[in-house]
Design an enzyme around this catalytic site. Structure first.
Site, mmCIF file in Angstrom:
data_model
loop_
_atom_site.group_PDB
_atom_site.id
_atom_site.type_symbol
_atom_site.label_atom_id
_atom_site.label_comp_id
_atom_site.label_asym_id
_atom_site.label_seq_id
_atom_site.Cartn_x
_atom_site.Cartn_y
_atom_site.Cartn_z
ATOM 1 C CD GLU A 119 -3.372 -2.957 7.400
ATOM 2 O OE1 GLU A 119 -2.217 -3.122 6.974
ATOM 3 O OE2 GLU A 119 -4.057 -1.967 7.129
ATOM 4 N N GLY A 154 2.941 -1.248 4.297
ATOM 5 C CA GLY A 154 3.066 0.181 4.024
ATOM 6 C C GLY A 154 4.517 0.549 3.753
ATOM 7 N N GLY A 155 5.213 0.980 4.781
ATOM 8 C CA GLY A 155 6.577 1.513 4.637
ATOM 9 C C GLY A 155 7.526 0.626 3.844
ATOM 10 C CG ASN A 197 -1.696 1.218 1.431
ATOM 11 O OD1 ASN A 197 -1.809 2.032 0.513
ATOM 12 N ND2 ASN A 197 -2.263 1.392 2.617
ATOM 13 C CD1 TRP A 198 3.447 1.067 -2.921
ATOM 14 C CD2 TRP A 198 3.384 2.238 -4.827
ATOM 15 N NE1 TRP A 198 4.107 0.337 -3.874
ATOM 16 C CE2 TRP A 198 4.079 1.030 -5.060
ATOM 17 C CE3 TRP A 198 3.212 3.117 -5.885
ATOM 18 C CZ2 TRP A 198 4.619 0.693 -6.307
ATOM 19 C CZ3 TRP A 198 3.739 2.787 -7.132
ATOM 20 C CH2 TRP A 198 4.435 1.596 -7.331
ATOM 21 C CE LYS A 199 0.206 3.249 4.812
ATOM 22 N NZ LYS A 199 0.304 3.365 6.255
ATOM 23 C CB SER A 229 5.509 -2.434 11.898
ATOM 24 O OG SER A 229 5.100 -1.110 12.169
ATOM 25 C CD GLU A 277 -2.710 5.203 6.926
ATOM 26 O OE1 GLU A 277 -2.722 5.319 5.696
ATOM 27 O OE2 GLU A 277 -1.764 4.704 7.557
ATOM 28 N N GLY A 334 2.702 1.643 10.828
ATOM 29 C CA GLY A 334 3.642 2.749 10.690
ATOM 30 C C GLY A 334 4.349 3.121 11.980
ATOM 31 C CG HIS A 384 -5.577 1.521 5.260
ATOM 32 N ND1 HIS A 384 -5.130 2.461 6.166
ATOM 33 C CD2 HIS A 384 -4.551 0.651 5.086
ATOM 34 C CE1 HIS A 384 -3.881 2.171 6.509
ATOM 35 N NE2 HIS A 384 -3.511 1.072 5.875
HETATM 36 C C1 PEP Z 1 -0.534 -0.187 6.245
HETATM 37 O O1 PEP Z 1 -0.638 1.016 6.080
HETATM 38 O O2 PEP Z 1 -1.433 -0.932 5.822
HETATM 39 C C2 PEP Z 1 0.641 -0.698 6.932
HETATM 40 C C3 PEP Z 1 0.626 -1.933 7.340
HETATM 41 O O3 PEP Z 1 1.689 0.174 7.090
HETATM 42 P P1 PEP Z 1 3.135 -0.209 7.712
HETATM 43 O O4 PEP Z 1 3.592 -1.459 7.030
HETATM 44 O O5 PEP Z 1 4.006 0.973 7.371
HETATM 45 O O6 PEP Z 1 2.940 -0.390 9.161
#
Ligand code: PEP
Length: 265
Positions: free
Chosen positions: A168, A235-236, A10-12, A214, A98, A174, A96
């Site tokens: 999640e 994400g990251g 997920n590049w957000k 994470s 967010e 994050g 998600h």
């Molecule tokens: C996400 O945004 O779905 C996520 C899991 O982010 P991260 O891997 O950065 O925690």
């Protein structure tokens, strides 16, 4: 029941079209031999077209990060399933945390978006998860049960079996704080039991449940090594080709595959 691992990045709100193409061009050769996992990237809307082109004739699939429930109309700033489908998108992330936290997403809107995605022939990745406060006050299971019941309302068992869910924990997204593999497994097992209650044992055995929060190359193997964890929503660590490719390969290893650079198993 063997469920194919699925790892989605997920590049957000990151990566312009040219940056997205560069990432995918670097990623493709690194995962070209991976056959034991589905590899998906989910760029922002303006980057989707270029990334779809860049992914052609490769095993990297493209997802979107949201979808509106209407097919068209006066919904400024939104995007429909028909538009995503025509753009070459295969998957779509729905609900998600967010979106829930900053944009007022509820289980009812998740459900409406889910129905729209299915109608458009897109494959939904439905996100659920508890906040830190909900976990610390012992409400994790109640929160997840409500998200599943209300978010997936109206699905038949055959469709439910094809779903991808992403568990999640909001406190792990994050933050660098990953749920331990054992803690994540316990919650995934609860989710699968609840799914079985709603849609039957067969659908529950087939639906895939990703972990997100994470996840990185160095914890992917242990997480996906758990019996109810079928991949990750990332994400990251998805923003760089090498870290994402390493994560994919370690996830494959966790699921009992080889995960080497070459044989793809
Ligand atoms: C996400 O945004 O779905 C996520 C899991 O982010 P991260 O891997 O950065 O925690």
């Amino acid at each position: 029941m063997a469920r194919k691992v699925i790892v989605a990045g997920n590049w957000k709100m990151n990566k312009t079209a040219s940056e997205g193409v560069a990432l995918v061009r670097a990623l493709k050769p690194l995962v070209a031999d991976v056959t034991a996992a589905e590899v998906v990237v989910c760029p922002p809307f303006t980057t989707i077209g270029a990334v779809v082109e860049a992914c052609r004739n490769s095993n990297v699939k493209v997802g979107a990060q949201n979808i509106h429930w209407a097919e068209s109309g006066a919904f400024t700033g939104e995007i429909s399933g028909t538009m995503l489908k025509e753009a070459g998108v295969e998957y779509v992330i729905i609900g998600h945390s967010e979106r829930r936290q900053y944009f007022g997403e509820t289980d009812a809107t998740v459900n409406a978006r889910l129905m729209a995605a299915l109608k458009a022939g897109l494959k939904p990745i439905v996100c659920i998860g508890e906040t830190l406060e909900e976990r610390e006050s012992g409400r994790t299971e109640a929160v997840l049960e409500t998200q599943l019941k209300d978010g997936l309302k109206g699905l038949d068992a055959a469709t439910a079996a094809t779903l991808v869910l992403a568990y999640e924990p909001v406190w792990a997204i994050g933050t660098g704080k990953t749920a331990t593999p054992e803690m994540a497994q316990e919650t995934h097992a609860f989710i699968r039991r609840t799914f079985a209650m709603l849609f039957g044992a067969d659908a529950a055995a087939k639906a895939r449940i990703q972990y997100g929060g994470s996840m990185k190359a160095d914890n992917a193997e242990a997480l996906v090594g758990q019996s109810d964890i079928d991949g990750g929503l990332i994400g990251g660590a998805a923003l760089k080709a090498d870290s994402f490719a390493d994560l994919v390969k370690n996830a494959v290893k966790g699921a009992g595959g080889c995960g080497c650079c070459c044989c793809g198993r």
